[in-house]
Scaffold this motif. Structure first.
Motif, PDB file in Angstrom:
ATOM      1  N   ALA A  33      -6.253  -6.701  -1.649  1.00  0.00           N
ATOM      2  CA  ALA A  33      -6.018  -7.867  -2.504  1.00  0.00           C
ATOM      3  C   ALA A  33      -4.546  -7.895  -2.899  1.00  0.00           C
ATOM      4  O   ALA A  33      -3.948  -6.843  -3.143  1.00  0.00           O
ATOM      5  CB  ALA A  33      -6.886  -7.776  -3.755  1.00  0.00           C
ATOM      6  N   SER A  50       4.832  -8.630  -2.416  1.00  0.00           N
ATOM      7  CA  SER A  50       5.289  -7.380  -3.018  1.00  0.00           C
ATOM      8  C   SER A  50       4.151  -6.358  -2.942  1.00  0.00           C
ATOM      9  O   SER A  50       3.073  -6.590  -3.499  1.00  0.00           O
ATOM     10  CB  SER A  50       5.649  -7.681  -4.475  1.00  0.00           C
ATOM     11  OG  SER A  50       6.661  -6.855  -4.908  1.00  0.00           O
ATOM     12  N   ALA A  52       3.041  -2.169  -3.178  1.00  0.00           N
ATOM     13  CA  ALA A  52       3.422  -0.810  -3.588  1.00  0.00           C
ATOM     14  C   ALA A  52       3.360   0.124  -2.375  1.00  0.00           C
ATOM     15  O   ALA A  52       2.524  -0.040  -1.490  1.00  0.00           O
ATOM     16  CB  ALA A  52       2.488  -0.323  -4.700  1.00  0.00           C
ATOM     17  N   PHE A  56      -2.387   1.858   1.560  1.00  0.00           N
ATOM     18  CA  PHE A  56      -2.661   2.045   2.990  1.00  0.00           C
ATOM     19  C   PHE A  56      -2.123   0.843   3.775  1.00  0.00           C
ATOM     20  O   PHE A  56      -1.541   0.987   4.858  1.00  0.00           O
ATOM     21  CB  PHE A  56      -4.177   2.206   3.179  1.00  0.00           C
ATOM     22  CG  PHE A  56      -4.589   2.415   4.609  1.00  0.00           C
ATOM     23  CD1 PHE A  56      -4.304   3.597   5.271  1.00  0.00           C
ATOM     24  CD2 PHE A  56      -5.276   1.411   5.295  1.00  0.00           C
ATOM     25  CE1 PHE A  56      -4.689   3.784   6.599  1.00  0.00           C
ATOM     26  CE2 PHE A  56      -5.668   1.595   6.621  1.00  0.00           C
ATOM     27  CZ  PHE A  56      -5.375   2.784   7.270  1.00  0.00           C
ATOM     28  N   THR A  57      -2.307  -0.338   3.206  1.00  0.00           N
ATOM     29  CA  THR A  57      -1.854  -1.576   3.864  1.00  0.00           C
ATOM     30  C   THR A  57      -0.348  -1.554   4.111  1.00  0.00           C
ATOM     31  O   THR A  57       0.126  -2.017   5.152  1.00  0.00           O
ATOM     32  CB  THR A  57      -2.244  -2.798   2.989  1.00  0.00           C
ATOM     33  OG1 THR A  57      -3.647  -2.715   2.716  1.00  0.00           O
ATOM     34  CG2 THR A  57      -1.932  -4.111   3.667  1.00  0.00           C
ATOM     35  N   ILE A  86     -10.408  -0.335  -3.912  1.00  0.00           N
ATOM     36  CA  ILE A  86     -10.725   0.772  -2.990  1.00  0.00           C
ATOM     37  C   ILE A  86      -9.550   0.897  -2.029  1.00  0.00           C
ATOM     38  O   ILE A  86      -9.011  -0.122  -1.579  1.00  0.00           O
ATOM     39  CB  ILE A  86     -12.014   0.448  -2.204  1.00  0.00           C
ATOM     40  CG1 ILE A  86     -13.203   0.301  -3.156  1.00  0.00           C
ATOM     41  CG2 ILE A  86     -12.286   1.502  -1.129  1.00  0.00           C
ATOM     42  CD1 ILE A  86     -14.394  -0.431  -2.556  1.00  0.00           C
ATOM     43  N   SER A  87      -9.153   2.126  -1.694  1.00  0.00           N
ATOM     44  CA  SER A  87      -8.035   2.284  -0.750  1.00  0.00           C
ATOM     45  C   SER A  87      -8.530   2.617   0.654  1.00  0.00           C
ATOM     46  O   SER A  87      -9.462   3.405   0.821  1.00  0.00           O
ATOM     47  CB  SER A  87      -7.086   3.378  -1.205  1.00  0.00           C
ATOM     48  OG  SER A  87      -6.082   3.544  -0.201  1.00  0.00           O
ATOM     49  N   GLY A  88      -7.865   2.031   1.632  1.00  0.00           N
ATOM     50  CA  GLY A  88      -8.130   2.342   3.034  1.00  0.00           C
ATOM     51  C   GLY A  88      -7.882   3.815   3.358  1.00  0.00           C
ATOM     52  O   GLY A  88      -8.336   4.303   4.387  1.00  0.00           O
ATOM     53  N   LYS A  94     -12.751  -0.151   5.704  1.00  0.00           N
ATOM     54  CA  LYS A  94     -12.637  -0.859   4.420  1.00  0.00           C
ATOM     55  C   LYS A  94     -13.212  -2.273   4.501  1.00  0.00           C
ATOM     56  O   LYS A  94     -13.753  -2.776   3.520  1.00  0.00           O
ATOM     57  CB  LYS A  94     -11.178  -0.882   3.948  1.00  0.00           C
ATOM     58  CG  LYS A  94     -11.028  -1.485   2.567  1.00  0.00           C
ATOM     59  CD  LYS A  94      -9.716  -1.202   1.901  1.00  0.00           C
ATOM     60  CE  LYS A  94      -9.523  -2.109   0.705  1.00  0.00           C
ATOM     61  NZ  LYS A  94      -8.206  -1.968   0.107  1.00  0.00           N
TER      62      LYS A  94
HETATM   63  C1  LIG Z   1      -6.636  -9.049  -7.779  1.00  0.00           C
HETATM   64  C2  LIG Z   1      -5.716  -7.935  -7.363  1.00  0.00           C
HETATM   65  C3  LIG Z   1      -4.432  -8.234  -6.943  1.00  0.00           C
HETATM   66  C4  LIG Z   1      -3.585  -7.206  -6.493  1.00  0.00           C
HETATM   67  N1  LIG Z   1      -2.323  -7.512  -6.085  1.00  0.00           N
HETATM   68  C5  LIG Z   1      -1.529  -6.552  -5.573  1.00  0.00           C
HETATM   69  C6  LIG Z   1      -0.233  -6.871  -5.072  1.00  0.00           C
HETATM   70  O1  LIG Z   1       0.194  -8.019  -5.060  1.00  0.00           O
HETATM   71  N2  LIG Z   1       0.510  -5.847  -4.578  1.00  0.00           N
HETATM   72  C7  LIG Z   1       0.069  -4.555  -4.543  1.00  0.00           C
HETATM   73  O2  LIG Z   1       0.790  -3.665  -4.079  1.00  0.00           O
HETATM   74  N3  LIG Z   1      -1.164  -4.237  -5.021  1.00  0.00           N
HETATM   75  C8  LIG Z   1      -1.977  -5.197  -5.500  1.00  0.00           C
HETATM   76  N4  LIG Z   1      -3.231  -4.888  -5.935  1.00  0.00           N
HETATM   77  C9  LIG Z   1      -3.735  -3.523  -5.785  1.00  0.00           C
HETATM   78  C10 LIG Z   1      -4.242  -3.236  -4.351  1.00  0.00           C
HETATM   79  O3  LIG Z   1      -5.015  -4.308  -3.846  1.00  0.00           O
HETATM   80  C11 LIG Z   1      -5.108  -1.956  -4.389  1.00  0.00           C
HETATM   81  O4  LIG Z   1      -4.301  -0.864  -4.777  1.00  0.00           O
HETATM   82  C12 LIG Z   1      -5.818  -1.683  -3.078  1.00  0.00           C
HETATM   83  O5  LIG Z   1      -6.815  -0.725  -3.316  1.00  0.00           O
HETATM   84  C13 LIG Z   1      -4.876  -1.185  -2.005  1.00  0.00           C
HETATM   85  O6  LIG Z   1      -5.643  -0.959  -0.851  1.00  0.00           O
HETATM   86  P1  LIG Z   1      -5.109  -0.141   0.403  1.00  0.00           P
HETATM   87  O7  LIG Z   1      -4.691   1.251  -0.087  1.00  0.00           O
HETATM   88  O8  LIG Z   1      -6.306  -0.069   1.306  1.00  0.00           O
HETATM   89  O9  LIG Z   1      -3.975  -0.913   0.973  1.00  0.00           O
HETATM   90  C14 LIG Z   1      -4.051  -5.888  -6.456  1.00  0.00           C
HETATM   91  C15 LIG Z   1      -5.344  -5.579  -6.929  1.00  0.00           C
HETATM   92  C16 LIG Z   1      -6.167  -6.603  -7.370  1.00  0.00           C
HETATM   93  C17 LIG Z   1      -7.541  -6.290  -7.875  1.00  0.00           C
END
Ligand SMILES: Cc1cc2nc3c(=O)[nH]c(=O)nc-3n(C[C@H](O)[C@H](O)[C@H](O)COP(=O)(O)O)c2cc1C
Length: 182
Positions: A33, A50, A52, A56-57, A86-88, A94
């Motif tokens: 998300a 943006s 972080a 995983f993404t 949830i993280s990948g 996922k």
């Molecule tokens: C509604 C929502 C919006 C989010 N927007 C961002 C964003 O813009 N950038 C970001 O780095 N994380 C954002 N996050 C957090 C990531 O989606 C979250 O850490 C996610 O588990 C990362 O998954 P990954 O590790 O599989 O990539 C958001 C979370 C939520 C619930």
């Protein structure tokens, strides 16, 4: 007016439209998300998101150099919330965990979300570090929408997902639409 705590200041510019970012590489399929996304140019179409560095993404986009922006209706808010919590790194598939279906992109070698109502497939142009996030700029190679989009969203059928923070999501629907025509 009261002064907002330093760590929450950027939340003054939320709610924001919330999407799913996808990407794929040999390391797997990513879906997360994202609310920190913005248009940057019409011609050519360029957008920025943006992300972080611990996502995983982020790792998968760095590897593949492609990502997609997937716009979903509020109907899928629970799936979006799962993709945002949830993280990948922690699960094998996922997409499955989030109840989403991965399908191949039209113009890019990555997966997109079948449940999306609109999709923008992007090639990474630049990645810049800003504080605790990296800003990923992408040129949109192709964009497509399923319904309710002519040259802009009509919002008659489609209910956008807005995220304020701390797990709180909102939408607007036909019954609550207030329109102003310029
Ligand atoms: C509604 C929502 C919006 C989010 N927007 C961002 C964003 O813009 N950038 C970001 O780095 N994380 C954002 N996050 C957090 C990531 O989606 C979250 O850490 C996610 O588990 C990362 O998954 P990954 O590790 O599989 O990539 C958001 C979370 C939520 C619930």
């Amino acid at each position: 007016m009261k002064v907002v705590d330093y760590e929450y200041i950027v939340r003054l510019i939320q709610p924001r439209l919330t999407v799913l970012i996808t990407s794929s590489s040999k390391q797997g399929n990513a879906v997360m998300a994202a609310a920190w996304i913005t248009p940057l140019s019409y011609i050519p179409p360029i957008i920025g998101v943006s992300i972080a560095r611990d996502r995983f993404t982020y790792k998968i986009i760095k590897e593949s150099k492609f990502f997609a922006v997937n716009i979903l209706d509020f109907y899928y808010v629970d799936n979006i919330a799962r993709a945002g919590s949830i993280s990948g790194y922690k699960v094998d598939d996922k997409f499955e965990v989030c109840g989403l279906t991965a399908v191949p992109g039209l113009k890019t070698p990555i997966n997109v979300v079948n449940e999306a109502i609109g999709i923008l497939e992007c090639k990474t142009l630049k990645i810049e570090n800003y504080g605790d996030h990296d800003f990923i700029v992408g040129e949109v190679l192709c964009g497509y929408a399923k319904k309710d989009f002519n040259t802009y969203w009509l919002l008659e059928d489609y209910n956008p997902v807005f995220y304020v923070s701390e797990g709180h999501f909102y939408t607007i629907d036909k019954s609550s639409l207030k329109k102003y025509e310029l």
